[in-house]
Design an enzyme around this catalytic site. Structure first.
Site: not given
Length: 570
Positions: A79, A148, A213, A215, A435, A441, A480, A484
């Protein structure tokens, strides 16, 4: 001191892993050099995230490879870190070449305004990252327990406000980068500054970085295309008399949860206060620092900032931030969001330049027999003097096109059939987002990117029947519950539970200001097509003028409004 190695006794194993990693080095280099396997050690897969990469395997091939007694078909996702989603045509072409040379021949536009490569073999990781670096981009902190990619509203029409907001997004991104030299040593053949472990310094993060994480998004009303409330930290531009006066600061958003665990839930951010533009970087640092020192390092499912704020309370969190700042945030200023979608087609900015927003279904840039999307965008990039912007909805803006250049761009789009990307699809398809999910994934429980276009196609028959083809009803799907594609902000949200089964959520706000709620649990794809069309028909018959679909399903009591994340499962 931030660099003193803390005790990790009783904490989540990842905390010890980070503390013992020698500032994110681990044994990544040794793993890359091992020719026996296409994988790297499990401990290094966690550290690799901080360098912008995940190890994956082709799940379509798992069973067959197991029968043949072969290891999984390992590959890696990379990424890019690209604040605000802005790149040059030259950078686009460089990434296009890398996708063809080392990845699976496609580029994936993420929901966070950057690029992902899929299908990269272990031996190609280093040359790919070196190629990204040669284009003056990088993958530092694109993943991992750090800040991120910083998002920013593309806002092509209001060029000066966008330029200023984007500039602050870049400053925040650079300021919050990890300080370790591990990335440069491992991927760019940089020599270690000092020859012994432990001589690096992380004055902001410390040796264990963040609990999870982090954001950040920057929005420019009236558009909320970045879904600012879904982020740990948000900045809402306050424009008065045509000038950027500052930002309302939001904290505590997050989409992820875990099926069957009601202590986990999506949450929308609270508005904390207002700050002047020149104080945004300082605010970002201190919000991050409060989370660093107060976030849960025992239970990673409870480690995001949203849970820290739930535990502390918004008022106490604000006090903690202001104590570190040494000054108080001002009272939040009025603002208004109208929607969270993209404006397709051609639009002229206040500076006279043109911007063309193209629909890229689920963000996948690839060629097919009847739609040479990747080739067409390559040719446009070769002839573009402006820039290219990725939107938070996985689309592309060809930006800052002078009057004289527009006919050439239009010709190239038409020649490759890309003029259809300027619009022409149903409002539901244009407002959809998915996603990646299968096959790459490792967290996917159900299909998403590969299934959503088919589902939209089936629902479009109902839209045509009731005269709603042009109306935007936002459908968001994930394989899931980790969120995302921000499914809990979809007017229709579908979240995978098992292969071919989904939870169906309804009722999110049209401007991303309200979560949706569970309507049907663990239903099949056939049941989705039994449940949703009658609601669409009901909406067509009884909606009020200008009433969005999400508001309608609440008014008609299909679901109750969710007023706080902690009530999401009620």
């Amino acid at each position: 001191m931030r660099d003193e190695k803390p005790s990790t006794e009783g904490l989540h194993p990842n905390e010890r892993l980070k503390a013992d990693s020698d500032y994110l080095r681990g044994t990544i280099e040794q793993g890359l050099a091992d020719p026996i396997t296409g994988a790297i050690a499990e401990s290094d897969t966690q550290l690799l995230k901080f360098h912008g990469s995940y190890m994956q395997d082709d799940r379509d091939l798992r069973d067959e490879r197991r029968r043949q007694k072969l290891e999984p078909a390992y590959s890696f996702m990379i990424r890019v870190r690209m604040p605000g989603g802005v790149c040059t045509p030259e950078q686009w072409l460089a990434l296009d070449r890398l996708a063809s040379q080392y990845a699976n021949g496609t580029l994936r536009l993420t929901t966070r305004q950057t690029f992902q490569f899929h299908g990269i073999l272990k031996g190609d990781l280093k040359p790919t990252i070196q190629g990204i670096n040669a284009s003056l981009l990088d993958t530092i902190a694109a993943c991992g327990d750090v800040n991120r990619n910083v998002m920013c509203h593309p806002n092509p029409d209001r060029s000066e406000i966008h330029r200023q907001t984007y500039d602050w997004a870049r400053r925040i991104s650079e300021h919050l980068l990890p300080n370790t030299r591990a990335y440069h040593e491992i991927w760019l053949d940089g020599e270690r500054v000092a020859g012994t472990p432990g001589t690096d310094s992380e004055p902001l993060y410390g040796p264990t970085y963040l609990p999870r994480k982090f954001k950040i998004a920057m929005a420019v009303p009236p558009s909320n295309d970045v879904d600012v409330y879904a982020h740990d930290l948000g900045f809402i531009a306050i424009v008065e008399d045509g000038e950027l006066r500052g930002f309302n600061v939001t904290v505590g958003g997050g989409m992820g949860m875990t099926h069957g665990e009601p202590a986990t839930f999506p949450r929308l951010a609270d508005v904390l206060g207002f700050c002047a533009p020149e104080r945004a970087v300082e605010v970002a640092e201190q919000v991050l620092a409060v989370q660093r020192d107060n976030g849960d390092r025992v239970d990673r499912k409870h480690a995001r900032l949203k849970y820290t704020i739930e535990d502390m309370g918004p008022a106490a969190f604000r006090e903690a931030v202001e104590a570190r700042l040494g000054w108080a945030l001002e009272q939040a200023r009025p603002f208004h969001f109208e929607d969270n979608d993209d404006r397709y087609g051609w639009h002229q900015g206040e500076d006279g330049n043109w911007h063309a927003t193209l629909f890229i279904e689920n963000g996948r840039i690839k060629d097919s027999a009847d739609y040479p999307l990747m080739t067409g965008l390559r040719e446009v990039a070769r002839n573009l003097s402006g820039e290219i912007r990725l939107t938070p909805n996985q689309n592309v803006i060809l930006s800052n096109i002078p009057d004289a250049e527009r006919p050439l761009v239009e010709d190239l789009l038409r020649e490759h059939g890309l003029d259809r990307a300027l619009g022409g699809h149903s409002g539901m398809r244009l407002g959809s987002m998915a996603c990646v999910a299968f096959p790459t994934c490792g967290l996917a429980m159900a299909e998403s990117e590969r299934y959503l276009p088919e589902l939209i196609g089936a629902l479009e028959a109902t839209l045509e029947e009731v005269g709603l083809r042009e109306d935007t009803i936002r459908v968001r799907m994930t394989g899931c519950p980790n969120g995302c594609a921000r499914p809990y902000l979809g007017e229709i949200g579908l979240v995978g539970k098992a292969l071919g089964r989904y939870n169906l959520y309804l009722g999110a706000g049209y401007a991303g200001q309200r979560l949706n709620r569970l309507y049907r649990e663990n239903i099949t794809t056939d049941q989705i097509l039994e449940e949703v069309p009658p609601i669409i028909r009901h909406y067509a018959e009884e909606r009020e003028p200008g009433e969005p679909f999400g508001d309608f399903v609440i008014r008609k009591e299909y679901v109750r409004e969710v007023k706080a994340g902690r009530a999401f499962h009620d």
